[in-house]
Design an enzyme around this catalytic site. Structure first.
Site, mmCIF file in Angstrom:
data_model
loop_
_atom_site.group_PDB
_atom_site.id
_atom_site.type_symbol
_atom_site.label_atom_id
_atom_site.label_comp_id
_atom_site.label_asym_id
_atom_site.label_seq_id
_atom_site.Cartn_x
_atom_site.Cartn_y
_atom_site.Cartn_z
ATOM 1 N N ASP A 1 0.919 -1.337 -0.038
ATOM 2 C CA ASP A 1 0.165 -0.020 -0.016
ATOM 3 C C ASP A 1 0.874 1.219 0.044
ATOM 4 O O ASP A 1 1.353 1.362 0.889
ATOM 5 C CB ASP A 1 -0.857 0.004 1.213
ATOM 6 C CG ASP A 1 -1.992 1.217 1.464
ATOM 7 O OD1 ASP A 1 -1.626 2.207 0.399
ATOM 8 O OD2 ASP A 1 -2.660 1.019 2.170
ATOM 9 N N HIS A 2 0.983 1.894 -1.200
ATOM 10 C CA HIS A 2 1.796 3.371 -1.173
ATOM 11 C C HIS A 2 1.526 4.245 -0.160
ATOM 12 O O HIS A 2 2.510 5.057 -0.076
ATOM 13 C CB HIS A 2 1.861 3.773 -2.746
ATOM 14 C CG HIS A 2 2.859 4.105 -3.178
ATOM 15 N ND1 HIS A 2 3.893 4.587 -2.275
ATOM 16 C CD2 HIS A 2 3.768 4.193 -4.599
ATOM 17 C CE1 HIS A 2 4.946 5.145 -3.027
ATOM 18 N NE2 HIS A 2 4.809 4.635 -4.133
ATOM 19 N N ARG A 3 0.388 4.292 0.389
ATOM 20 C CA ARG A 3 0.133 5.333 1.385
ATOM 21 C C ARG A 3 0.809 4.972 2.881
ATOM 22 O O ARG A 3 1.092 5.857 3.389
ATOM 23 C CB ARG A 3 -1.441 5.217 1.487
ATOM 24 C CG ARG A 3 -2.262 5.514 0.464
ATOM 25 C CD ARG A 3 -3.533 5.387 0.868
ATOM 26 N NE ARG A 3 -3.998 3.979 1.161
ATOM 27 C CZ ARG A 3 -5.390 3.510 1.650
ATOM 28 N NH1 ARG A 3 -6.253 4.273 1.418
ATOM 29 N NH2 ARG A 3 -5.451 2.368 1.598
#
Length: 427
Positions: free
Chosen positions: A399-401
């Site tokens: 999850d790039h967040r």
């Protein structure tokens, strides 16, 4: 209908174990329910007589719905009940007892007591959104202003968020098909061929909703690596060969490759603490221990029970827990607390001969590690010669967040180091 997990919106009553008119004692099993994840028997929390069954076997009811009425029990006050529920539900009355009001004793039963006027303001009190629905909407990035509420007095409840019941951005079966066609339009394309129509059951519907939402709302990126697992396999063989014996002569444990990978993944997350985190709306939650979900294929779908504190458990403990969770998962006997939460997950398709694949993150996790089949592959030795070694391909979905590329690469590098030098997971 009891709440069997934060993301469970409804349950199906598969059978009633008591009949109307039967005396009921605390602890008596009344009915069996099935959700998209588990099956379990539901006990009574009070005594009395089962006066009425409102939801028959085979029917589905939303969480919080009254499925039966028990009369003759000792009622609790509304205040006591209110402390157990995030949102008060309207009281119901029975036509056969017009002078009685139904006071909530627990999430799925009523006990008739003399009528008292609590007033509509008391019953309709609370915000227009339940706390759980608000949290689920934040996690999924759903604008609550665009959601239609299906709860009492139009209140937005968890099932509205899970079903994607928005005015302009609903995740419908047609949208899930990928081309915006409904079932009848798709069936029309196959008029000339024979097919069997099979409606989606609760589990498959839940998987479809969650995976569409996950893919649409989580910015995935992927990293792959090949691991040399020769030493890992030697450790497994040595541990299994020297395992203590039970009284009946059977080994006290038998480690699988997945058991070792769970331990190794937990060790890697422990050594890269910034990756041991999940997103919670406007903040990150970072954990002291590593809770690892493990995907298990079951009839009609899959489920990912969680190994809690995997970093602190021994390999035999992990192995024993995995066998127990797998058996109960396939029997649909897991408790919600056993498959909720966790920071990351492992999914292994190596036993099916799959070399490598990418998996979809199951929220609230921030990553998932996809494991392929072990194989013998040519490798270059330090002296320039070529030999063969046991290798394994893995792909990390992130999850790039929560994880940026460099952090994810650091985590995968650490996992590779732990697997290739497996003594590191034991210290």
């Amino acid at each position: 209908m009891p709440q069997l997990g934060e993301t469970v919106a409804e349950g199906k009553i598969t059978q009633w174990l008591k009949s109307a008119g039967d005396p009921i004692a605390p602890g008596d099993n009344l009915f069996e329910i099935e959700t998209d994840k588990v099956s379990m028997e539901v006990p009574s929390t009070t005594s009395g007589v089962l006066a009425e069954i409102r939801v028959p076997a085979g029917a589905v009811a939303p969480v919080g719905a009254v499925v039966a009425v028990i009369s003759g029990g000792a009622a609790r006050s509304i205040g006591t009940v209110g402390a157990r529920h995030a949102s008060p539900l309207p009281m119901a009355t029975s036509p056969s007892a017009p002078a009685a009001a139904a006071v909530r004793l627990d999430p799925f039963f009523e006990v008739r007591t003399p009528a008292r006027n609590y007033g509509p303001a008391r019953l309709a009190a609370g915000a227009a959104v339940t706390p759980l629905a608000r949290r689920l909407a934040a996690e999924s990035g759903i604008d609550l202003a665009r959601v239609r509420g299906s709860g009492p007095h139009g209140r937005i409840v968890a099932r509205d968020i899970e079903s994607g019941a928005t005015i302009a951005s609903a995740v419908t079966p047609a949208a899930a098909s990928g081309i915006g066609q409904n079932a009848e339009e798709i069936k029309a394309l196959y008029r000339a061929v024979q097919f069997e129509e099979q409606p989606l059951d609760g589990m498959r519907s839940a998987i479809a909703r969650r995976m569409v939402a996950a893919k649409q709302t989580i910015p995935h990126f992927y990293l792959s690596a090949d691991l040399a697992i020769g030493r890992l396999m030697e450790l497994r063989e040595a541990a299994n060969a020297t395992a203590a014996k039970n009284a009946d002569g059977t080994p006290a444990f038998k480690l699988s490759v997945t058991d070792l990978l769970i331990k190794g993944w937990a060790a890697a997350l422990q050594r890269v603490p910034a990756a041991n985190a999940v997103l919670a709306a406007d903040r990150l939650l970072r954990f002291a221990h590593c809770d690892i979900g493990v995907a298990i294929a079951i009839d009609g779908g899959l489920i990912a029970p969680v190994i809690r504190h995997a970093d602190a458990k021994s390999l035999p403990q992990i192995s024993k827990e995995m066998k127990d969770l797998t058996a109960r998962a396939r029997a649909r006997r897991l408790e919600p607390s056993e498959y909720q939460g966790g920071v990351s997950a492992i999914t292994n398709l190596g036993m099916y001969g799959v070399r490598e694949f990418s998996a979809i993150i199951n929220p609230p996790h921030s990553s998932i590690l996809a494991v392929g089949a072990a194989r013998r592959a040519p490798v270059e030795n330090a002296d320039g010669s070529v030999g063969f070694a046991s290798t394994l391909s893995v792909t990390l979905s992130c999850d790039h967040r929560v994880l940026d590329g460099a952090l994810a690469a650091q985590l995968l590098e650490m996992f590779k180091s732990v697997v290739e030098q497996p003594v590191a997971m034991l210290v």
